[in-house]
Design a protein around this motif. Sequence first.
Motif, PDB file in Angstrom:
ATOM      1  N   UNK A 223     -79.969 -45.911 -11.846  1.00 39.56           N
ATOM      2  CA  UNK A 223     -81.180 -46.672 -12.154  1.00 39.56           C
ATOM      3  C   UNK A 223     -80.830 -47.967 -12.873  1.00 39.56           C
ATOM      4  N   UNK A 224     -79.935 -47.887 -13.842  1.00 39.44           N
ATOM      5  CA  UNK A 224     -79.576 -49.061 -14.639  1.00 39.44           C
ATOM      6  C   UNK A 224     -78.927 -50.137 -13.781  1.00 39.44           C
ATOM      7  N   UNK A 225     -77.999 -49.753 -12.921  1.00 36.31           N
ATOM      8  CA  UNK A 225     -77.315 -50.748 -12.096  1.00 36.31           C
ATOM      9  C   UNK A 225     -78.264 -51.377 -11.095  1.00 36.31           C
ATOM     10  N   UNK A 226     -79.171 -50.590 -10.560  1.00 36.05           N
ATOM     11  CA  UNK A 226     -80.167 -51.138  -9.639  1.00 36.05           C
ATOM     12  C   UNK A 226     -81.039 -52.164 -10.354  1.00 36.05           C
ATOM     13  N   UNK A 227     -81.484 -51.822 -11.572  1.00 33.78           N
ATOM     14  CA  UNK A 227     -82.313 -52.750 -12.341  1.00 33.78           C
ATOM     15  C   UNK A 227     -81.544 -54.009 -12.719  1.00 33.78           C
TER      16      UNK A 227
END
Length: 407
Positions: A266-270
């Motif tokens: 989730x963090x890398x996508x954001x």
Amino acid sequence: MARIAFLCPPFAAHVASFRALGDELAARGHAPFFLLNAGAEESSGAIPVHHVPGRRGDPEVDRVLAAAEKPGGLLATLRTIADSAALTDQLCEGGPDQLRALGAELIVGDQLEPAGFLLARALDLPFVGLACAVPIDPAPGVPLPFLDWPYEPEAEAKLRRTSAIAAALSRRQNRMIAAWAERFGIGPHAILEDCLGEVQLAQMVPALDFPRPDPLPFVPVGPLRRAADIADAPPPFAVPVGHPLVFATMGTLLGGDLKLWRALAVACKDAGAALVIAHGGRLSDAEAASLGVHHAAAFLPYRAVMRRSSLVITHGGSNTVLDALACGVPLLVRPVGFDQPGNLARIRHHGLGEKLASPRRPRRIAEQVARLVEDAAMASRCAVVAEALASAGGARKAADIVEQCLP
């Protein structure tokens, strides 16, 4: 040709570093071999593996390894030290006959396995120590490797108290060392630091370590890697275009932590980054696919992936940290034990990365990822360390020193 014995803990990362040194020595015509605990791995590439006999009541290596893989911070580290005392006892019991039968002419021993030093002294063999992990050699202001404390030269009283506590908690290992030193008739050796030897090698280099007074107690040779492991081959996936690549590996310690992987995904996508993970075989194909990352696999060629990465996220194992910095890549570290907190402390000291935020805060992780992949100053500092690691000499220099110690 010399027959050179390798003694190290049965942990994969340590064996891999010794194997790289062994390949270099074998290429020079020597005959290196491993002498490991009963039940340790049976194969190590072209380097022969021998084992001391098992005894009734000895801990099974598989159990020790499984316990060591359970996150638990300082207590888990100290539990493993206690387990390792029994493995040292086994090596000291069965080692003399095995080493004589195998014709050992020199012993290279891991800093964390005192049996190498004790057996070398007992058999009157040359000894070379090797720090695969953060060196345990004491120095003013340098905390113990399993602490994430900063370098504090003015905090000697604090460090002495901590060392005293660690010695008390390691008393089982210390008793084992003292007992075998007496049994072998080699003089007083009471703690692990007494078993480092006069000639030492270390994968750590000054550009990454805390400051230490000259002369260093070890020769910094940098990462010990086989040529095949550092070859610049293309990674087994399409490199993303227009998005920074983030490589995450948690070894086997956290390889099955789905909550962590999901938070990173989730963090890398954001953050607009493409995430590639190596989970160490701890996820099923369905679990890995559910993450929706750019690429997920049990194992990946680290250097091939890291050379194309803008950031590495890791538990902070020494080999992973060294490989990332050898590629000039900054790090986000989530340590769980052993020398991983010590690696994080050194990364912070030199401005080469940060501690990974809690998986419960993926937005905070996204902020870290977005900031670090764009941090030109940090990338420049990592490039300086990469140059230092590249020029340290690696397996070739280590083999040179081993050869100089041959009788």
